[in-house]
Design an enzyme around this catalytic site. Sequence first.
Site, PDB file in Angstrom:
ATOM      1  N   GLY A  82       1.310  -0.662  -0.007  1.00  0.00           N
ATOM      2  CA  GLY A  82       0.030  -0.085   0.040  1.00  0.00           C
ATOM      3  C   GLY A  82       0.986   1.452   0.099  1.00  0.00           C
ATOM      4  O   GLY A  82       1.828   1.511  -0.983  1.00  0.00           O
ATOM      5  N   SER A 124       3.113   3.604   2.545  1.00  0.00           N
ATOM      6  CA  SER A 124       3.656   3.210   3.779  1.00  0.00           C
ATOM      7  C   SER A 124       3.277   4.168   4.986  1.00  0.00           C
ATOM      8  O   SER A 124       3.272   4.156   5.624  1.00  0.00           O
ATOM      9  CB  SER A 124       5.245   3.125   3.780  1.00  0.00           C
ATOM     10  OG  SER A 124       6.331   3.981   2.780  1.00  0.00           O
ATOM     11  N   CYS A 175       6.359  -5.708   0.074  1.00  0.00           N
ATOM     12  CA  CYS A 175       6.592  -3.758  -0.204  1.00  0.00           C
ATOM     13  C   CYS A 175       6.441  -3.128   0.877  1.00  0.00           C
ATOM     14  O   CYS A 175       7.677  -2.277   1.769  1.00  0.00           O
ATOM     15  CB  CYS A 175       5.270  -3.559  -1.280  1.00  0.00           C
ATOM     16  SG  CYS A 175       5.722  -2.200  -1.976  1.00  0.00           S
ATOM     17  N   ARG A 228      12.440   3.733  -0.703  1.00  0.00           N
ATOM     18  CA  ARG A 228      11.539   3.798  -0.958  1.00  0.00           C
ATOM     19  C   ARG A 228      11.370   4.045  -2.766  1.00  0.00           C
ATOM     20  O   ARG A 228      12.150   4.937  -3.007  1.00  0.00           O
ATOM     21  CB  ARG A 228      10.869   4.879  -0.498  1.00  0.00           C
ATOM     22  CG  ARG A 228      10.602   5.407   0.798  1.00  0.00           C
ATOM     23  CD  ARG A 228       9.870   5.690   1.531  1.00  0.00           C
ATOM     24  NE  ARG A 228       8.089   6.122   1.273  1.00  0.00           N
ATOM     25  CZ  ARG A 228       7.719   7.167   1.042  1.00  0.00           C
ATOM     26  NH1 ARG A 228       7.534   8.028   1.087  1.00  0.00           N
ATOM     27  NH2 ARG A 228       6.264   6.788   0.355  1.00  0.00           N
ATOM     28  N   ILE A 247       5.313  -3.208  -7.827  1.00  0.00           N
ATOM     29  CA  ILE A 247       4.878  -2.041  -7.711  1.00  0.00           C
ATOM     30  C   ILE A 247       5.324  -0.777  -6.902  1.00  0.00           C
ATOM     31  O   ILE A 247       5.394  -0.928  -5.737  1.00  0.00           O
ATOM     32  CB  ILE A 247       2.886  -2.238  -7.126  1.00  0.00           C
ATOM     33  CG1 ILE A 247       2.568  -3.622  -8.295  1.00  0.00           C
ATOM     34  CG2 ILE A 247       2.387  -0.846  -7.560  1.00  0.00           C
ATOM     35  CD1 ILE A 247       1.073  -3.875  -7.552  1.00  0.00           C
ATOM     36  N   HIS A 301       5.023  -8.327  -4.218  1.00  0.00           N
ATOM     37  CA  HIS A 301       4.001  -8.326  -3.711  1.00  0.00           C
ATOM     38  C   HIS A 301       3.470 -10.395  -4.468  1.00  0.00           C
ATOM     39  O   HIS A 301       2.471 -10.104  -5.618  1.00  0.00           O
ATOM     40  CB  HIS A 301       2.764  -7.706  -4.703  1.00  0.00           C
ATOM     41  CG  HIS A 301       2.977  -6.338  -4.190  1.00  0.00           C
ATOM     42  ND1 HIS A 301       2.228  -5.353  -3.045  1.00  0.00           N
ATOM     43  CD2 HIS A 301       3.400  -5.047  -4.744  1.00  0.00           C
ATOM     44  CE1 HIS A 301       2.420  -4.736  -2.968  1.00  0.00           C
ATOM     45  NE2 HIS A 301       2.317  -4.301  -4.145  1.00  0.00           N
ATOM     46  N   GLU A 335       0.996 -11.924  -3.180  1.00  0.00           N
ATOM     47  CA  GLU A 335      -0.391 -11.545  -2.759  1.00  0.00           C
ATOM     48  C   GLU A 335      -0.656 -11.529  -3.431  1.00  0.00           C
ATOM     49  O   GLU A 335      -2.079 -11.677  -4.311  1.00  0.00           O
ATOM     50  CB  GLU A 335      -0.924 -11.229  -1.379  1.00  0.00           C
ATOM     51  CG  GLU A 335      -0.551  -9.508  -2.163  1.00  0.00           C
ATOM     52  CD  GLU A 335       0.677  -8.978  -1.319  1.00  0.00           C
ATOM     53  OE1 GLU A 335       0.514  -7.535  -1.923  1.00  0.00           O
ATOM     54  OE2 GLU A 335       1.629  -9.309  -1.493  1.00  0.00           O
TER      55      GLU A 335
END
Length: 190
Positions: free
Chosen positions: A46, A48, A78, A107, A133, A169, A171
């Site tokens: 998402g 941070s 991420c 980042r 991403i 990611h 997931e």
Amino acid sequence: MKVGVLALQGDFREHVKASQECGHSAVEVRRESELVDIDALILPGGESTTIIHLAQNFNLYQPIKDAIASGLPVYGSCAGMILLADRIVDGIAGQKTFGGLDITVRRNAFGRQVDSFESDLTFHGNQLHAVFIRAPWVEEVAPGVEVLARAADHPVAVRQGNLLATSFHPELTEDLAVHRFFFDEICKGR
């Protein structure tokens, strides 16, 4: 095992699904009371700074920081990697993390949203397809931090004790290898 997934922002639903597909119960964590009795915690991808801001607003920041310090197994993907890192490069001024993972993370290291990409890589000896991403990478690892995967010559998956972090990611794919590694290797005995 009962897995908590921080559900303030980001792709928490996908981590809930992956946890359930690995045979574990999963609860969305939005309140301190939902941290009670979990055996492990997942910090999703998402944004941070948004996740930390919301964690502070929902009085979850210190309880999560304390749970990590107390040895709760935690996996961050991420933004979750950034949230676990002790040090951040290219963060906003005064950016906080939950910490615990003795790494320096950069980042958006791979670029902006339009620079997102997919790649095959080796994770802990196994091939898998990774989705990056606006992903971070690890700039420095301290002794005791194990590098589990690399991309573009930088660590993108690391482990230290009860903490696991990936800049990609898993997931968002059908491959459960990273989640299974977390549950089977890091959470064993829980």
